[in-house]
Design an enzyme around this catalytic site. Structure first.
Site, PDB file in Angstrom:
ATOM      1  N   ASP A 108       0.803  -1.233   0.000  1.00 16.58           N
ATOM      2  CA  ASP A 108       0.000   0.000   0.000  1.00 16.58           C
ATOM      3  C   ASP A 108       0.829   1.274   0.000  1.00 16.58           C
ATOM      4  OD1 ASP A 108       1.001  -0.306   2.523  1.00 16.58           O
ATOM      5  OD2 ASP A 108      -0.884   0.081   3.564  1.00 16.58           O
ATOM      6  N   LYS A 158       5.378   1.403  15.812  1.00 15.62           N
ATOM      7  CA  LYS A 158       4.366   2.318  16.364  1.00 15.62           C
ATOM      8  C   LYS A 158       4.599   2.643  17.847  1.00 15.62           C
ATOM      9  CE  LYS A 158       1.266   1.128  12.730  1.00 15.62           C
ATOM     10  NZ  LYS A 158       1.405  -0.244  12.263  1.00 15.62           N
ATOM     11  N   ASP A 216       1.776   6.246   2.296  1.00 19.66           N
ATOM     12  CA  ASP A 216       1.083   5.010   2.630  1.00 19.66           C
ATOM     13  C   ASP A 216      -0.382   5.280   2.302  1.00 19.66           C
ATOM     14  OD1 ASP A 216      -0.556   3.154   3.979  1.00 19.66           O
ATOM     15  OD2 ASP A 216       0.968   2.790   5.495  1.00 19.66           O
TER      16      ASP A 216
END
Ligand code: GDD
Ligand code: MG
Length: 320
Positions: A108, A158, A216
């Site tokens: 993506d 993250k 993204d």
């Protein structure tokens, strides 16, 4: 000697953040300026990558059908997962098809990475793995690395805001030696970012920052941004339509309307008496008397009212 390489493209995600659009079209088949995301990625690959392995979970039927009718000039192997195996588990599931150094992509991302240069860098460092890195202001929704003299010494997936070790993020493009894939446990849900990279840092994992663009395309805003960026890269063209950052598919028709800037119109669309900006209209839609801004409409939608910041898809609507 055979210099050919394989690439694995991870295309198994649910595309949750692009719902309801991804309820009918799996994210990798969503068009970016009228070419499905995954096809665009494949066509950009260097020639020496002659085999593309697609790690698929969600959207398997549509993917099989698409690649049956579309020739992308390379061997395409579609590898299904019964259950989502995570990014690492999905790579492991493709292991039997790889023969050496392998390029791996998150399906993506839209980037300006020069893969040939990256492969050369990887070889010159005799790295076990090389990650493409991109600098951002807010790294906490990505994988973050600590890079020292080109080597990755820490990897945080993250991290909580404030705990990021740098502004350099994992851009979702890797060159990997088979030994990295061989250490991934089999038949388990494994995240390459959470379970594998943190274990091999400091041990032959390299990183190479690049410049240009990185998007993204997994959210409504970034999906639009990716389309507009690709229109932008065409802007050198003599074509006036492209100068205004507009692309209308040759099978579509626009009457008495103002279109642009930043508009992509897919095949078999009809538009009349409308004002459209910063928007992607997908195939077979009919738009009449509407002012549309910053939205994703279609496929197969009839619209005659004003719209802003909204996805309107066959399975429903969402304001973003
Ligand atoms: N086959 C398969 N199976 N593919 C998967 C699975 C799975 O279980 N889970 C995710 N993928 C695919 C997605 O389709 C996507 O192409 C890619 O793996 C990455 O998953 P995302 O869900 O998009 O992850 P992200 O965007 O939150 O984070 C990833 O990308 C960032 C860059 O865009 C991570 O790699 C981050 O470290 C990175 O910074
Ligand atoms: Mg993503």
């Amino acid at each position: 000697m055979n210099n050919n390489m394989e690439a694995i493209i991870l295309v198994g995600g649910l595309g949750t953040r692009l719902r309801p659009l991804t309820k009918t079209i799996p994210k990798p088949l969503l068009p970016l300026v009228n070419v499905p995301m995954v096809e665009r990625m494949i066509r950009k690959l260097p020639e020496k990558i002659d085999t593309v392995i697609l790690a698929v979970n969600y959207g398997l039927e549509q993917m099989l059908e698409y690649f049956k009718k579309t020739n992308v000039g390379r061997k395409v192997i579609i590898v299904p997962e019964k259950e989502p195996l995570g990014t690492g588990g999905a790579m492991k599931n493709c292991e039997k098809y790889i023969t050496g150094t392998t390029a791996v992509f998150n399906g993506d991302v839209v980037t300006s990475i020069n893969l040939d240069e990256m492969i050369e860098y990887h070889k010159s460092k005799e790295a076990k793995g090389t990650l493409a890195l991109w600098e951002v202001e807010n790294p906490n929704r990505f994988g973050v690395v600590k890079l020292v003299k080109g080597e990755i010494l820490k990897f945080q997936e993250k991290p909580p805001r404030g705990e990021e070790l740098s502004n350099l993020i994992n851009a979702g493009t890797y060159i990997l030696e088979p030994e990295i894939i061989s250490i991934i446990p089999e038949n388990e849900k494994i995240s390459i970012e959470r379970d594998i990279f943190p274990k091999i840092v400091g041990n032959g994992l390299h990183g190479i920052p690049f410049e240009g663009y990185f998007i993204d395309a997994g959210t409504p805003e970034s999906y639009l941004e990716a389309n507009f960026k690709l229109l932008d890269t065409n802007i050198e063209s003599e074509n006036n339509e492209l100068k205004n950052k507009v692309q209308v598919h040759e099978t579509s028709k626009v009457v008495d309307s103002i279109i642009g800037p930043n508009v992509v119109i897919g095949p078999d669309v009809f538009i009349e008496k409308s004002v459209i900006s910063n928007t992607v209209i997908l195939s077979d839609s009919k738009i009449y008397g509407s002012t549309i801004n910053n939205s994703i409409i279609g496929p197969n939608i009839s619209l005659n009212h004003d719209v802003e910041n909204t996805i309107i898809a066959p399975e429903g609507e969402k304001i973003f």
